[in-house]
Design an enzyme around this catalytic site. Sequence first.
Site, mmCIF file in Angstrom:
data_model
loop_
_atom_site.group_PDB
_atom_site.id
_atom_site.type_symbol
_atom_site.label_atom_id
_atom_site.label_comp_id
_atom_site.label_asym_id
_atom_site.label_seq_id
_atom_site.Cartn_x
_atom_site.Cartn_y
_atom_site.Cartn_z
ATOM 1 N N SER A 135 29.514 46.924 43.674
ATOM 2 C CA SER A 135 30.459 46.903 44.787
ATOM 3 C C SER A 135 30.472 48.233 45.535
ATOM 4 O O SER A 135 30.229 49.298 44.947
ATOM 5 C CB SER A 135 31.858 46.645 44.210
ATOM 6 O OG SER A 135 32.841 46.899 45.166
ATOM 7 N N TYR A 159 38.697 49.076 38.153
ATOM 8 C CA TYR A 159 37.678 48.093 38.551
ATOM 9 C C TYR A 159 36.416 48.822 39.025
ATOM 10 O O TYR A 159 35.295 48.523 38.587
ATOM 11 C CB TYR A 159 38.231 47.191 39.661
ATOM 12 C CG TYR A 159 37.180 46.380 40.382
ATOM 13 C CD1 TYR A 159 36.503 45.346 39.729
ATOM 14 C CD2 TYR A 159 36.841 46.648 41.717
ATOM 15 C CE1 TYR A 159 35.527 44.603 40.389
ATOM 16 C CE2 TYR A 159 35.877 45.912 42.379
ATOM 17 C CZ TYR A 159 35.223 44.896 41.712
ATOM 18 O OH TYR A 159 34.241 44.163 42.364
ATOM 19 N N LYS A 163 32.375 49.098 37.472
ATOM 20 C CA LYS A 163 31.151 48.809 38.236
ATOM 21 C C LYS A 163 30.193 49.997 38.132
ATOM 22 O O LYS A 163 28.991 49.836 37.947
ATOM 23 C CB LYS A 163 31.488 48.534 39.712
ATOM 24 C CG LYS A 163 32.185 47.219 39.934
ATOM 25 C CD LYS A 163 31.254 46.048 39.679
ATOM 26 C CE LYS A 163 31.962 44.733 39.564
ATOM 27 N NZ LYS A 163 31.132 43.637 39.082
ATOM 28 N N ASN A 210 42.246 39.255 48.827
ATOM 29 C CA ASN A 210 41.280 39.624 49.858
ATOM 30 C C ASN A 210 41.641 38.997 51.198
ATOM 31 O O ASN A 210 42.312 37.962 51.278
ATOM 32 C CB ASN A 210 39.860 39.213 49.449
ATOM 33 C CG ASN A 210 39.366 40.030 48.260
ATOM 34 O OD1 ASN A 210 39.037 39.479 47.225
ATOM 35 N ND2 ASN A 210 39.352 41.338 48.395
#
Length: 346
Positions: A135, A159, A163, A210
Amino acid sequence: MEKILITGGAGYVGSHITLNILKRGLKVIVLDSFVNSSKDVFNNFCKVIDKKILKRNFKIITGDIRNKKLLNDIFEDNAKTECAISSVIHCAGLKSVQTSIINPKEYWDVNVLGTMNLVDIMESYSCKKIIFSSSATVYDPSVGDILDENSRISPINPYGSTKFVVEKFLEDIHKSSKNEWKCINLRYFNPIGADPEGIIGESPLKEKNNIFPLIMDVASKKLEKFTIFGNDWDSSDGTCVRDYIHIDDLAESHIKALEYLNNNTPVFMNLNVGTGEGTSVLELIKKFEETNQISIPFIYGERRKGDFGTVVADNRLAKKVLGWIPKKDLKDMCKDGWNWFSNKNI
Ligand code: NAD
Ligand code: UD1
């Protein structure tokens, strides 16, 4: 024939990749725990892929990537057939920034430990090709508006940290394996929209955070108003700017990455997957209204914690290396997203 394991293949990104790969006649196994998706997502596949081909080339397995025994069984069962699993597209994971702050252990467990399990089992079956769903959140967006792969990495939430460590883990695995492993981390910017044929779209089971699913909830009157997070950002209209990319173009980048891994010597790479174009929240709302002839009432709210003003990809490396070109524009994203959502929800 190629057989590809797609973890999280029932999710928003994974289902679009699965459909695209099946359309090309390759074999796919989806492994998904269905914590944020449903098996119904596959119901319409038979409208665009012959039922006999689906039966032969497509398998769905319900399970968790943290279950090593299950992973082992999947690889073992396929190794016994004439067609072993040759590559993995690893989309399974948890993706809510907010929840990751409240429950970081769960995020490290699924996103990091789950990937370590997967890589361990892949290695024992000599399957050493992986494309990982990373991401743009790994970057420090305060360094500039346009981010390239060498921009400063500094995730600001759990988060993002998961990643980043998975990216590093894959790099270490690649280096330590006398360069046998072929790994591409695709750093997604903001995928939106739906499959152009309206077969699948974005339908998360968990809370929506989102922008695009929320705009569609307002369009379908499930939500009264859309809240724009801040109108005092450093942009032409004061709202945040993002690099929105059509989900179909994003899915296509995986096909290109797969071809690249198949045709090249072992490699480790991070690639940005975005269009390189910035769009403000207000511009996206206006484009949605204009394209679909629907009004989206909105209000301005406070800035969201952890947001940045502008996050746009420098996508030149992915274009150059993969020969991939995003083909669809913002209008296509708004049209295809709403076409799918309105057929399903109204
Ligand atoms: P999604 O939630 O729709 O899909 C993820 C899938 O993984 C779901 O089907 C879920 O059920 C499954 N899953 C979750 N935990 C699992 C586990 N332990 N074992 C097996 N399956 C599990 O999310 P998405 O938008 O499709 O995102 C896919 C990947 O891309 C994620 O890793 C996400 O972090 C990454 N990503 C997404 C975006 C985006 O905007 N959608 C942006 C950047 C990166
Ligand atoms: C978010 C995550 C990112 C993650 C990505 C995909 C944050 C800070 N970032 O990216 O780490 O990889 O989702 O899951 O959460 N907006 C509104 N109102 C809303 C919702 C969003 O104005 O109700 C705005 C946001 O301020 C942002 C833009 O819309 O400017 C896009 O938001 P979103 O879809 O959540 O994506 P990102 O914040 O870019």
